[in-house]
Design an enzyme around this catalytic site. Sequence first.
Site, PDB file in Angstrom:
ATOM      1  N   PRO A   1       0.758  -1.220   0.258  1.00 14.65           N
ATOM      2  CG  PRO A   1      -1.112  -1.593   1.596  1.00 14.65           C
ATOM      3  CD  PRO A   1       0.323  -1.894   1.036  1.00 14.65           C
ATOM      4  CD  GLU A   2       1.973   3.220  -4.413  1.00 13.15           C
ATOM      5  OE1 GLU A   2       2.182   4.478  -5.496  1.00 13.15           O
ATOM      6  OE2 GLU A   2       2.738   2.134  -5.300  1.00 13.15           O
TER       7      GLU A   2
END
Length: 277
Positions: free
Chosen positions: A2-3
């Site tokens: 996840p960014e």
Amino acid sequence: MPELPEVETVMRGFRDAFEGHRISHVSVNRPDLRWPFPADLREKLEGQRILSFRRRAKYILMRLEGGWSMLLHLGMSGRLTIGRAGTNATPPAHEHLVLETDSGARAGLVDPRRFGSVDLVRTGKEEDHRLLAHLGMEPLSPTMTGQALAELFRGRRTPVKSALLDQKLIVGLGNIYVCEALFRCGIHPERQACTLTNVETQALSEAIPQILEQAIASGGSSLRDYVQADGTKGGFQDLHLVYGREGAPCPNCGDASPIQRITQSGRSTFFCPTCQK
């Protein structure tokens, strides 16, 4: 992994369900993830009211009235599921940590690959934590300016994509959003960072926050494991202009210039060879 938009989306869902409420129960279902859970995690959390939440880079910080913060990193496959306690539903597989509040909210940390992490840190010392101390500029902060980027890139002969992914320079950006930002600004990902003009760094300083805000509004990008705190998928993957679109027509150039993919530092980079210089 996840960014920033995905972590921000999860943090907001966590905040909406838990902020202002008291933690009534903590279940730690295994001794460790990437590192061991703090031995006193349950002791430090139970009975404490949750004051606020904060995101730093790809980390979530839950601040408690007792002066402690719980630091959470989702790792590569981690997700946080928010629901109601006492529903008698079968807990999902690989649920390693459960928090419940006096209001009946329930959060479960599910991490099949166990690359995530949980730790405790004094709230006033958050920036000194070993996982946060080295981190760079927040791209959604007022410090994200063209001049600031120009200073970061000065003398750096690494590819601009690598510079944007360097968490010691700018935090939270990952493969997806760097590819998208470079495309929108017409910058080739293999350009040396030090060769960017002031006009180009200014364009990047504007495009990056815009893309991140759009992604947050869409609930992030769901490509493999990521879902929002309510279990639904994000929608920004449907708005990708280049990422994951190898061979598709360039949105600017059309069929004459299909999107290409190259590998940089072991990661796929997507770009248009015609309009990105």
